[in-house]
Design an enzyme around this catalytic site. Structure first.
Site, PDB file in Angstrom:
ATOM      1  N   GLY A 101      22.920  12.208 -20.125  1.00 40.67           N
ATOM      2  CA  GLY A 101      23.343  11.462 -20.943  1.00 40.67           C
ATOM      3  C   GLY A 101      24.016  10.353 -20.401  1.00 40.67           C
ATOM      4  O   GLY A 101      24.112   9.313 -20.887  1.00 40.67           O
TER       5      GLY A 101
ATOM      6  N   HIS B 126      12.245  15.547 -41.168  1.00 41.87           N
ATOM      7  CA  HIS B 126      12.577  15.293 -39.665  1.00 41.87           C
ATOM      8  C   HIS B 126      14.086  14.790 -39.472  1.00 41.87           C
ATOM      9  O   HIS B 126      14.761  13.868 -40.255  1.00 41.87           O
ATOM     10  CB  HIS B 126      11.697  14.170 -39.282  1.00 41.87           C
TER      11      HIS B 126
ATOM     12  N   ASP C 247      19.339  16.230 -23.908  1.00 45.27           N
ATOM     13  CA  ASP C 247      18.508  16.286 -25.311  1.00 45.27           C
ATOM     14  C   ASP C 247      16.986  16.355 -24.523  1.00 45.27           C
ATOM     15  O   ASP C 247      16.638  15.311 -23.789  1.00 45.27           O
ATOM     16  CB  ASP C 247      18.675  15.009 -26.016  1.00 45.27           C
ATOM     17  N   MET C 248      16.338  17.336 -24.879  1.00 45.66           N
ATOM     18  CA  MET C 248      14.832  17.378 -24.466  1.00 45.66           C
ATOM     19  C   MET C 248      13.902  18.125 -25.193  1.00 45.66           C
ATOM     20  O   MET C 248      14.270  18.599 -26.221  1.00 45.66           O
ATOM     21  CB  MET C 248      14.834  18.297 -22.964  1.00 45.66           C
ATOM     22  N   ALA C 249      12.869  17.435 -25.367  1.00 43.95           N
ATOM     23  CA  ALA C 249      11.531  18.032 -25.799  1.00 43.95           C
ATOM     24  C   ALA C 249      10.948  19.310 -24.861  1.00 43.95           C
ATOM     25  O   ALA C 249      11.190  19.172 -23.775  1.00 43.95           O
ATOM     26  CB  ALA C 249      10.317  17.140 -26.089  1.00 43.95           C
TER      27      ALA C 249
ATOM     28  N   SER D  28       8.890  21.583 -34.931  1.00 49.76           N
ATOM     29  CA  SER D  28       7.956  20.589 -35.265  1.00 49.76           C
ATOM     30  C   SER D  28       6.800  20.834 -35.398  1.00 49.76           C
ATOM     31  O   SER D  28       6.245  22.098 -35.019  1.00 49.76           O
ATOM     32  CB  SER D  28       8.450  19.170 -34.127  1.00 49.76           C
TER      33      SER D  28
END
Length: 350
Positions: free
Chosen positions: A306, A116, A174-176, A140
């Site tokens: 951010g 990871h 930054d994102m899932a 993932s």
């Protein structure tokens, strides 16, 4: 418990070294986790230490990997980490990508067979500080129901983008590709908090607020999020020749085995396009203009990607440290490598 930044980093570093990581790898890993924690991203910070320590101790992370680097073209390369610790290899891969971008205008580096790699925003900020743009993503393990499906197939498959400006600000998105990252569920569990009913579903597919009853996560925006998580999986999995889709290894199934994960960096040098200074100046203007947009109901202003994280960092700095859950602090300062075994659990650590 309020801990000074360097105290928290040192506690995490020492735990990783006790588990078997060499000092340099332990330091890099602890630095990325601290970066996340001080920005309020605890799900990608100190919450992860016990799990990593257990996997390192059981051999699921190679502490002396036989890693290889191959430049496959003027702008491309592959870094094979031999299932070493993901954080230092993600950094090493980005260094290669930045060198290629500065030499040729773009650098694309696949980082394969690693563990990871954590909060992607760390890497996009690293590139932006070097006057480069970065698009980075990683795969993932399956825990998301695809649009129209009834069982998990893809992971949260995060994607991030960073860019410099003419001042001290950085765009850092930054994102899932899920409504929320699984790490946020872990964070809620450790803190004893409920979650919004838009994050996940239970075993019957119904919205759930109890983080302990989560059976699957849901993609953002239905079919759009599902398509985006497929793109991430193709570029960071299929393209790199590592297991992809439902075959991505479980985070918890067997901590003695390597995970063979993939991560890709796509780095761009703005100087090869409109010119570096013009790009940075224009970016600063865009952020100023966004900040001047009339806020909508319930909002005090429009924040650039951010910005909120930096405000949380400033708040932590002003408070003199990072707030850490007492149980995690007690673990970090203890002599135990791990307390609650993560091994042979399902995709939700149950």
């Amino acid at each position: 418990m309020l801990l000074a930044r360097e105290e928290l980093k040192e506690l995490m570093k020492n735990k990783f070294m006790a588990a078997g990581l060499h000092a340099d790898d332990a330091d890099k890993t602890a630095e990325v986790l601290t970066w996340a924690s001080e920005r309020g991203l605890h799900s990608h910070g100190e919450v992860r230490v016990e799990y990593y320590s257990e996997r390192i101790s059981k051999g699921g992370i190679t502490v002396d990997p036989n890693w290889t680097w191959e430049q496959t073209g003027p702008c491309s390369g592959m870094l094979d980490g031999d299932n070493g610790c993901g954080y230092p290899f993600a950094i090493k891969g980005l260094e290669y990508a930045m060198d290629l971008a500065k030499e040729n205008g773009i650098g694309i580096v696949g980082v394969r067979r690693v563990s990871h790699t954590g909060a992607l925003g760390y890497y996009t900020e690293m590139a932006a500080k070097n006057d480069l743009c970065l698009l980075t993503m990683c795969q993932s393990d399956p825990m998301v129901i695809p649009f129209g499906g009834a069982e998990p197939f893809y992971g949260t498959n995060p994607i991030a983008f960073g860019a410099p400006t003419a001042d001290e600000r950085f765009v850092n998105f930054d994102m899932a590709t899920t409504v929320q990252a699984w790490g946020k569920i872990l964070d809620a569990r450790s803190a004893g908090r409920s979650i919004p009913d838009t994050w996940a579903v239970d075993k019957d597919g119904c919205p759930v607020t109890d983080p302990h009853k989560v059976n699957a996560l849901v993609a953002i925006a239905g079919p759009k999020g599902y398509g985006l998580m497929m793109v991430v999986d193709i570029l960071s999995g299929v393209l790199l020749g590592v297991p992809a889709g439902k075959h991505v290894s479980s985070m918890y199934h067997d901590l003695s085995e390597g995970r063979n994960l993939g991560h890709i960096h796509i780095c761009i040098d703005p100087s090869r396009f409109c010119g570096l200074q013009e790009f940075k100046t224009h970016m600063s203007e865009v952020l100023d203009e966004l900040g001047a947009v009339k806020p909508g109901p319930g909002s005090d202003k429009v924040y650039y990607p951010g910005e909120r994280a930096l405000l949380r960092k400033a708040k932590a700095d002003a408070a003199g440290g990072i707030e850490v859950v007492d149980d995690i602090y007690e673990y970090l300062k203890s002599d135990k490598l791990y307390i609650n075994s993560w091994d042979h659990k399902n995709r939700f650590a149950e």
